[in-house]
Structures are given as C-alpha cells and as structure tokens.
Design a protein around this motif. Structure first.
Motif, mmCIF file in Angstrom:
data_model
loop_
_atom_site.group_PDB
_atom_site.id
_atom_site.type_symbol
_atom_site.label_atom_id
_atom_site.label_comp_id
_atom_site.label_asym_id
_atom_site.label_seq_id
_atom_site.Cartn_x
_atom_site.Cartn_y
_atom_site.Cartn_z
ATOM 1 N N PRO A 18 0.807 -1.213 0.000
ATOM 2 C CA PRO A 18 0.000 0.000 0.000
ATOM 3 C C PRO A 18 0.850 1.277 0.000
ATOM 4 N N GLN A 19 0.479 2.192 -0.887
ATOM 5 C CA GLN A 19 1.072 3.539 -0.973
ATOM 6 C C GLN A 19 -0.076 4.427 -0.501
ATOM 7 N N LEU A 20 -0.136 4.612 0.810
ATOM 8 C CA LEU A 20 -1.386 5.046 1.413
ATOM 9 C C LEU A 20 -1.406 6.497 1.876
ATOM 10 N N ALA A 50 -8.976 0.953 4.301
ATOM 11 C CA ALA A 50 -8.767 2.320 3.795
ATOM 12 C C ALA A 50 -9.815 2.671 2.743
ATOM 13 N N ALA A 51 -10.297 1.655 2.024
ATOM 14 C CA ALA A 51 -11.280 1.888 0.952
ATOM 15 C C ALA A 51 -12.724 1.771 1.447
ATOM 16 N N LYS A 94 -15.890 15.682 5.689
ATOM 17 C CA LYS A 94 -15.727 14.325 6.216
ATOM 18 C C LYS A 94 -14.888 13.481 5.275
ATOM 19 N N VAL A 95 -14.279 12.444 5.850
ATOM 20 C CA VAL A 95 -13.468 11.520 5.056
ATOM 21 C C VAL A 95 -14.369 10.367 4.591
ATOM 22 N N ASN A 96 -14.407 10.164 3.266
ATOM 23 C CA ASN A 96 -15.210 9.084 2.687
ATOM 24 C C ASN A 96 -14.437 8.397 1.576
ATOM 25 N N THR A 97 -14.428 7.061 1.610
ATOM 26 C CA THR A 97 -13.822 6.316 0.502
ATOM 27 C C THR A 97 -14.724 5.127 0.172
ATOM 28 N N SER A 98 -14.488 4.540 -0.982
ATOM 29 C CA SER A 98 -15.165 3.292 -1.343
ATOM 30 C C SER A 98 -14.210 2.531 -2.249
ATOM 31 N N PRO A 99 -14.511 1.263 -2.564
ATOM 32 C CA PRO A 99 -13.620 0.504 -3.446
ATOM 33 C C PRO A 99 -13.455 1.138 -4.832
ATOM 34 N N THR A 155 -2.869 -7.594 7.385
ATOM 35 C CA THR A 155 -2.262 -7.922 6.095
ATOM 36 C C THR A 155 -2.341 -6.677 5.223
ATOM 37 N N ARG A 156 -1.524 -6.638 4.183
ATOM 38 C CA ARG A 156 -1.563 -5.494 3.272
ATOM 39 C C ARG A 156 -2.934 -5.393 2.597
ATOM 40 N N GLU A 157 -3.515 -6.552 2.256
ATOM 41 C CA GLU A 157 -4.835 -6.557 1.611
ATOM 42 C C GLU A 157 -5.881 -5.921 2.523
ATOM 43 N N ASN A 158 -5.841 -6.291 3.804
ATOM 44 C CA ASN A 158 -6.848 -5.767 4.723
ATOM 45 C C ASN A 158 -6.642 -4.283 5.010
#
Length: 376
Positions: A99-101, A323-324, A339-344, A315-318
């Motif tokens: 992840p480059q987060l 984050a998504a 607000k902070v909002n993300t989705s896949p 895990t990196r996947e989780n």
C-alpha cells in the motif's frame, strides 16, 4: 510489517532540498505515533515509524522506497510527499502489492483504483481545487485576464487542467499567459515581471512554499496587484505568509479543508484543544501556525483509524480494504462539514473545500463548503 507487538510504517519526506518546508509533516507524524504508543499503541501493538529523506528527488525516492520494502519490510508506505516522488514509486509499490497510502499530494491520478489498487490519495485533488477557483472567477470576475504560474510537472499541470476544465469554453480567451518554471530554479522573479507586463488582473499561483513566498514579495516590489489565487499547498501562514510579509499577502484567496490554527474562532473548539494538548506534550518544537503541522496531525489520525479498523488482521490486503471503506469519518482538524469518505471505486478521501481570504494575520473563511468532485 506487523507482529504481535509492532506495526512497521514506512515514510518518505523531503527533509532537505527545494520542498524541505514540508519536512515538518514527517516530524509531526512521528510525534503523533509517539503519543499513540504512549497510550498503549493500536490493539496492543506499538507503531515503528521509519521515515527517510529523499530531498524531493524522484531517483532518491525510488531508492528509499526499495529500502523500506526490501530491507525494513514495512507493512505499507504512508503519506510519502510530492507528486514527482510518488509518481516515481507508484508502479514499483503496486507491482509489489505494498500500500502507498494517503499520499501527500493532491494529484488526481492517485484516485485510480482500477489501474493502481495499492495507491490512495488523502487531500482534495488539485483539479477539484482549481475548478472551485474557476467557478468563483466566472461568477465574480467574468472578464478577467488570467495569468497562471505553475511548476512544470504533474503537480503544476494538474492544477492548470482543473482551471481550464472549470472555465470551460472561456478558458482560451481568459487565460493570457501560462508560465511554467522548474523546481530547480533559484527564483521565479522574472516570470512575475513578465506576467505583470501583460496586464493580467487575475493571478493563479501554483507553487510550493519557497516559490510562493518569493512570488508574493516580488509582486509587492513591482506593484502588481491582481486578484491573487494561491494553491492550498502553499496556504501556510508559518511557512509562506509570514516570511512573505503579512502586509504583502492581504486579500490573497485560497481554500482549505483544515482548521486554521491562528483563527480565534476555534479557540474553544474540542478538536483544536486536543491538537494543542498534543503539541504541548509530544511536539513542543512544532510551529503551531504552520499548516503542515495540522496536516501531519490529521493524516496520522486517519491512518490510526484505518489500523484500528484492521483489528488483528494486519495484512496489506486488509489495510487497503479498510482504507477503501471509510464512511463519514470526522477528524478534529477538519473544517465542520468536511468528512473523510472512501469506497472501493473512490480513492479520494477528502473532496470538499471552503474558500478563504487572507486578512490581517489570518485566513477568513467565506462561502459554503464546496465539493469539486472530478472523476478519476
């Protein structure tokens, strides 16, 4: 990158070089993680924060990213700074599935979950910010002659594209000059003189702190007084306005999504009180009026939220999955309503801004919180 006792987080910052004003972001994050560790860590694990200097030089960024992944074996790379540096490591980290987060750059390309599922932005992207200025210019200065000064890379070009998209059909007639500069130049003084000679009455200043302060000083020196829009990444009072001289910065328009620490309206605000307690206890050397300190504090809170959501499944996947899937997260340093909002399918955590104007020794917010959403 994670064990029963620790979580290793990698980071890359320009502690030296032309963008070194931003190095304080890494220092703030380090101090915030110290606070988290002192309070017992995350689900019982201590954060081991490993931060390297790349001098804002992409080849050096690549070297540091490899070191973090291959020898330090970090769980992920958090908040690496700058558009050119992040561009240089994006393919590598995605190939390695690291992840480059919450990258510390607002380039629009970090919101591309289809092609780069391991990269995610943080702050409002540059194109949406520019569109917000364009909306304002069309409404308030419909006959403007606009001069644009921009850094000749993805960061600068992203802002320019957003402005043109926002102005639409009028862009060609309204923009009288697009002047680019290289980050390696010592000054941008000659560009400022050139823009004044074209009688531009609106100026869009797309620069990082060092050049932003220079520009403001030079404009005053030559008596050029257009309506001045300054990109949010240089709206810091501590690293831009104060060094440029408050008297020279009056009336500049920018935008923000973070609370301005020098604004008395937040005096009794719970989020600001928590920020001040953090500074007193864990980061007393931090310059309270440098916007980068509030930035580092807020993004560190964002990553702590993600790690808590991971539970024991580190895990990196989780990490990417959590984050998504951020929904309506409110952080103490964000302006009310943001607000902070993300989705896949949406890797742009913050996409709202409020306009502000520099008056006296502080920014005054005006208008509503605006969304400048741009597709990825």
């Amino acid at each position: 990158g994670a064990s029963d006792t620790e979580i290793k987080i990698g980071n890359i910052m320009p502690y030296s070089g032309p963008a070194s004003a931003y190095g304080v972001i890494g220092k703030t994050e380090e101090a915030y993680f110290k606070k988290i560790n002192a309070e017992g860590g995350i689900n019982g694990r201590k954060i081991n924060f490993i931060s390297y200097d790349d001098g804002y030089s992409p080849p050096k960024t690549v070297e540091q990213a490899r070191k973090l992944v291959e020898s330090d074996e970090v769980l992920f790379v958090f908040n690496p700074l700058g558009t050119p540096p992040n561009s240089a490591i994006q393919k590598y980290l995605n190939t390695k599935k690291v992840p480059q987060l919450f990258v510390a750059t607002g380039a629009t390309k970090w919101n591309d979950p289809k092609d780069f599922p391991w990269t995610m932005g943080w702050q409002p992207n540059y194109q949406s910010e520019s569109r917000i200025y364009a909306k304002y210019i069309l409404k308030e200065h419909p006959n403007a002659k606009i001069a644009v000064l921009y850094q000749n890379d993805d960061y600068g070009k992203d802002y320019l594209k957003g402005l043109k998209d926002g102005l639409g059909a009028k862009a060609a007639s309204m923009i009288v000059i697009e002047e680019s500069f290289e980050v390696t130049q010592p000054t941008v003084d000659s560009a400022v003189v050139k823009m004044k000679s074209l009688n531009a009455d609106v100026f869009f200043n797309v620069t990082t702190p060092k050049f932003a302060a220079q520009t403001i000083k030079k404009m005053n020196e030559i008596g050029w007084k257009p309506v001045h829009f300054l990109n949010n990444v240089s709206a810091s009072i501590g690293s831009v306005m104060k060094p440029a001289g408050f008297e020279n910065a009056q009336g500049i328009i920018s935008s923000n999504y973070l609370k301005d620490t020098s604004d008395p309206q937040w005096k009794d605000d719970a989020g600001m009180k928590a920020f001040d307690e953090f500074l007193t206890k864990y980061f007393p050397e931090g310059n309270r009026i440098d916007g980068s300190v509030m930035y580092g504090y807020t993004v560190a809170q964002g990553i702590v939220h993600v790690l808590k959501a991971c539970g024991d499944n580190l895990t990196r996947e989780n990490v990417m999955k959590q984050a998504a899937n951020i929904k309506g997260l409110e952080l103490g340093g964000l302006l009310p309503g943001i607000k902070v909002n993300t989705s896949p399918t949406d890797f742009a955590p913050i996409s709202q801004l409020q306009l502000m104007k520099f008056k006296g020794e502080k920014w005054d917010l005006f208008g509503d919180v605006i969304s400048g959403d741009v597709g990825g």
